[in-house]
Design an enzyme around this catalytic site. Structure first.
Site, short mmCIF file in Angstrom:
data_model
loop_
_atom_site.label_atom_id
_atom_site.label_comp_id
_atom_site.label_asym_id
_atom_site.label_seq_id
_atom_site.Cartn_x
_atom_site.Cartn_y
_atom_site.Cartn_z
N ARG A 47 -7.48 -25.76 47.89
CA ARG A 47 -6.17 -26.43 47.81
C ARG A 47 -5.59 -26.66 49.21
NH1 ARG A 47 -0.53 -24.11 45.40
NH2 ARG A 47 0.38 -26.08 44.68
N THR B 46 2.82 -31.69 44.98
CA THR B 46 1.59 -31.39 44.26
C THR B 46 1.90 -30.21 43.34
OG1 THR B 46 -0.78 -30.89 44.45
CG2 THR B 46 0.65 -29.93 46.15
N SER B 47 1.57 -30.33 42.07
CA SER B 47 1.92 -29.30 41.08
C SER B 47 1.15 -28.02 41.33
CB SER B 47 1.58 -29.79 39.67
OG SER B 47 2.23 -30.99 39.39
N GLN B 48 1.58 -26.96 40.65
CA GLN B 48 0.87 -25.69 40.74
C GLN B 48 -0.50 -25.84 40.09
OE1 GLN B 48 3.56 -26.45 39.11
NE2 GLN B 48 3.98 -25.15 37.35
#
Ligand code: SAH
Length: 204
Positions: free
Chosen positions: A23, A49-51
């Site tokens: 990530r 950016t989402s989890q």
């Protein structure tokens, strides 16, 4: 990864993809020390950016096979596209902000990802030239599924999208039955950025 499992991700291919994709390579340099937390991270231009646990749930719901071609709307910096690249044969990802699309291309090639095509444009139109898609995932929220996306989904294919006004949304899973899109279930609640475009919110 542990967080994804805790949120209910069970598909071993998805868990393996979450393990394999770094990530840190898909967030702005100055925020790289935040990647250990299962939290959303800003990526610039008012986008996030989402989890990973949420992204994991969404891509698991697509039930992709290794031969599928998948469409992503909202590339951002390319994290979800890199995960999809491990689950499908080919990924087309559309991003409306050209600066983000360019960063995503660089990030993906730096990680050796070669089966993702990032296209700058309005993803609410889909990509008719490359349709149909075995799965479609939308990374921004709107009140309903844009009609071109429903039209470009293969019968039996899944479409996952946050439905709402961008701020308090329900991530829904749809399936194409013959020529009709049917809502299967609500995956979870979440906050997404608004989907802007011809079949989304008006660009202000
Ligand atoms: N998928 C990304 C997260 C992207 S955030 C990840 O894995 O980190 C949502 C993105 O959707 C933003 O970059 C935003 O610019 C983009 N977006 C919003 N409306 C869009 C549209 N109509 N077409 C393409 N991209 C859109």
């Amino acid at each position: 990864m542990r967080a994804a499992r805790a949120q209910g991700v069970t598909d071993p291919r998805v868990l393996e993809a979450l393990r394999a994709v770094r990530r840190a390579s898909f967030v702005p340099r100055e925020l790289r020390n935040e990647v250990g937390y299962d939290c959303a991270i800003p990526i610039g231009r008012a986008q996030t950016t989402s989890q990973p646990s949420l992204i994991g749930l969404m891509i698991e719901a697509l039930e992709l096979g290794p031969e599928d071609t998948v469409l992503e709307v909202g590339t951002g910096h390319g994290y979800q596209a890199a995960l999809l690249a491990k689950l499908a044969r080919r990924v087309f990802s559309v991003e409306r902000i050209s600066e983000l699309a360019q960063v995503a291309r660089l990030n993906l090639s730096a990680q050796g990802v070669s089966n993702v095509e990032v296209v700058t444009g309005d993803g609410t139109l889909g990509l008719p030239g490359f349709a149909p898609f075995g799965g479609i995932v939308v990374a921004a929220a709107f009140l309903r599924v844009p009609a071109p996306l429903a039209a470009q989904l293969t019968p039996g294919g899944k479409l996952v999208m946050p439905v709402g006004n961008g701020g308090g949304d329900l991530v829904k899973v749809f399936e194409k039955h013959d020529s009709e899109l049917v809502e299967l279930r609500v995956l979870c609640g979440a906050r997404f950025v608004p989907l802007l475009g011809a079949n989304g919110f008006e660009v202000g």
